[in-house]
Design an enzyme around this catalytic site. Structure first.
Site, short mmCIF file in Angstrom:
data_model
loop_
_atom_site.label_atom_id
_atom_site.label_comp_id
_atom_site.label_asym_id
_atom_site.label_seq_id
_atom_site.Cartn_x
_atom_site.Cartn_y
_atom_site.Cartn_z
N GLY A 72 0.79 -1.21 0.00
CA GLY A 72 0.00 0.00 0.00
C GLY A 72 0.83 1.27 0.00
O GLY A 72 0.46 2.25 -0.65
N SER A 73 1.94 1.28 0.71
CA SER A 73 2.76 2.49 0.77
C SER A 73 3.34 2.83 -0.60
O SER A 73 3.37 4.00 -0.99
CB SER A 73 3.90 2.31 1.79
OG SER A 73 3.38 2.27 3.11
N ASN A 152 -6.95 4.16 9.48
CA ASN A 152 -6.28 2.97 10.00
C ASN A 152 -6.20 2.95 11.53
O ASN A 152 -6.01 1.89 12.12
CB ASN A 152 -4.86 2.88 9.43
CG ASN A 152 -4.05 4.14 9.65
OD1 ASN A 152 -4.49 5.24 9.29
ND2 ASN A 152 -2.87 4.00 10.21
N GLN A 180 -7.05 -0.20 4.50
CA GLN A 180 -7.82 -0.80 5.60
C GLN A 180 -9.21 -1.24 5.17
O GLN A 180 -9.79 -2.16 5.75
CB GLN A 180 -7.94 0.20 6.76
CG GLN A 180 -6.64 0.52 7.45
CD GLN A 180 -6.05 -0.67 8.20
OE1 GLN A 180 -6.75 -1.60 8.59
NE2 GLN A 180 -4.75 -0.64 8.42
N SER A 200 -3.49 -3.35 -0.08
CA SER A 200 -2.37 -4.19 0.32
C SER A 200 -2.87 -5.57 0.72
O SER A 200 -3.92 -5.70 1.35
CB SER A 200 -1.63 -3.54 1.49
OG SER A 200 -0.49 -4.29 1.86
N HIS A 202 -1.64 -7.93 2.85
CA HIS A 202 -1.52 -8.49 4.19
C HIS A 202 -2.57 -7.97 5.16
O HIS A 202 -2.60 -8.40 6.32
CB HIS A 202 -0.11 -8.26 4.74
CG HIS A 202 0.20 -6.87 5.16
ND1 HIS A 202 0.30 -6.49 6.48
CD2 HIS A 202 0.43 -5.75 4.43
CE1 HIS A 202 0.60 -5.21 6.54
NE2 HIS A 202 0.67 -4.74 5.32
N CYS A 326 3.07 1.62 11.50
CA CYS A 326 4.17 2.30 10.81
C CYS A 326 4.81 3.38 11.67
O CYS A 326 5.86 3.92 11.32
CB CYS A 326 3.68 2.90 9.50
SG CYS A 326 3.11 1.65 8.33
#
Length: 401
Positions: A72-73, A152, A180, A200, A202, A326
């Site tokens: 995602g980042s 998030n 999210q 993302s 995960h 993060c």
């Protein structure tokens, strides 16, 4: 550790067994490079494209609008930097919010150093973007609006359709960080007029190190990684075939279970929230009470430090967090909690618990009892709490919560 109650699913989720099983052959048997021309490799190219179709169908998109990333980042960075580069001649103004993930905020800071202007919108006390503020912030030079689908930390869902309509009416690109939200709530990119979307693997029981960026056809987004023709010449590098297979499998699984899974999570989430608010004094729920992610509960407890709370929860086998994974280790209070109006001392006493598909009511009961004991013990060591009790000043901020 005899007991493990994992309530940090916003940080990462357990990779589902069927996802691992689907990935394994692509490490040792079907290991060909999808870009090679021989049939042994081309079967992997077909497998990758199948996952692209699965993801596109989940969003109401086209398969050629899905681009795989490392997470995602990276997708957030790509969306903002490439849009700024591609549309820089049209304007230099970007609109986002003060509660975005740091992948957005730090990218905006990067762009500001390169001549772009960024408006960081305030949110209300529940973390919701004010649509009138968004309208007022738009300039003739605005090229991009980036608002996260669901926060998030506090779980608040944004009015995505209304934001998308505003962006569409003004001819402005609309990007959303849906890391999210994807797999937790239904998303349709056409209905919400979304031009770009980050996600993302995960976060939905898929593997780490894989994600995607949805880019609507016609949006002029340039290459992010140079050096090869992969991802239709927009992101060079050999495809992470096992990760892509795992992501597609996780998406298909998440869609199949979404209705029953999220109904269960909402029920347990509300049970947890109701008990904590009723049985632990001087605490509050952060975020919108109902318009929030099905599995998210975020509390602030007065007179304690969140780090001490997390350590003691860990000693009882409970995994939680005080904010975004993060920013773990940071001594600064959550920028999200400050943005919704909490003072520093209250923001420091926060706890985020995010449920998973295997969470049980019995675990919620255990967590509440543990919280009652831990919070009471920490407060008994707090000179601030002792002074508060002595003065018997019970008219505090928390009476609102």
């Amino acid at each position: 550790m005899e007991k493990l109650i994992y309530l940090d699913n916003a940080a990462t989720t357990r990779t589902a067994p069927e996802v691992v099983e689907a990935m394994l052959p692509y490490f040792t048997e079907n290991y060909g490079n999808p870009s090679s021309v021989y049939s042994f490799a081309s079967q992997n190219k077909n497998a990758v494209n199948m996952q692209r179709e699965i993801i596109a169908d989940a969003l109401g998109a086209k398969s050629n609008e899905i681009y795989f990333t490392a997470g995602g980042s990276e997708a957030d960075n790509w969306a903002l930097k490439a849009a700024a580069e591609a549309y820089g001649e049209k304007g230099n103004h970007i609109i986002t919010t003060k509660i975005e993930h740091h992948a957005i905020l730090h990218t905006c800071e990067y762009l500001e150093k390169r001549g772009f202007e960024v408006t960081y919108l305030d949110v209300d006390e529940e973390g919701v973007v004010k649509l009138q503020d968004l309208e007022a912030a738009i300039r003739p030079t605005t090229i991009l609006i980036s608002v996260m689908y669901a926060n998030n930390e506090i779980g608040t869902l944004q009015p995505m359709k209304e934001i998308g309509e505003i962006a569409l009416a003004h001819g402005i690109l609309f990007h959303t960080d849906a890391v999210q939200a994807f797999g937790q709530v239904p998303i349709h990119v056409d209905e919400y007029h979304i031009d770009m979307l980050s996600a993302s693997g995960h976060k939905l029981n898929g593997p780490k190190g894989i994600g995607f960026l949805y880019i609507r056809k016609g949006v002029k987004i340039r290459s992010f990684v140079h050096g090869g023709a992969q991802e239709r010449k927009r992101r060079a590098g050999t495809e992470n075939v096992p990760g892509i297979i795992g992501l597609g499998t996780a998406v298909r699984r998440a869609l199949k279970t979404m209705k029953t899974r999220t109904e269960k999570e909402k029920k347990l989430r509300d049970y947890l929230i109701d008990r904590v608010l009723a049985e632990i004094p001087y605490c509050r729920l952060n975020g919108h009470r109902t318009k929030r992610l099905p599995n998210n509960a975020n509390f602030s407890f007065q007179f304690i430090e969140g780090e001490s709370l997390l350590i003691r929860l860990d000693m009882k086998g409970i995994c939680g967090s005080s904010g975004s994974a993060c920013t773990s280790g940071s001594l600064d209070p959550s920028h999200v909690l400050l943005a919704i109006g909490l003072p520093h001392e209250i923001a420091h006493g926060s706890l985020r618990l995010t449920l998973g598909e295997d969470t049980t009511k019995e675990e919620m009961d255990y967590v509440v009892e543990a919280l009652k004991e831990i919070v009471s013990g920490l407060r008994n060591m707090s000179p601030l709490y002792e002074d508060f009790i002595r003065k018997n000043n019970r008219q505090t901020y928390f009476m609102k919560g």
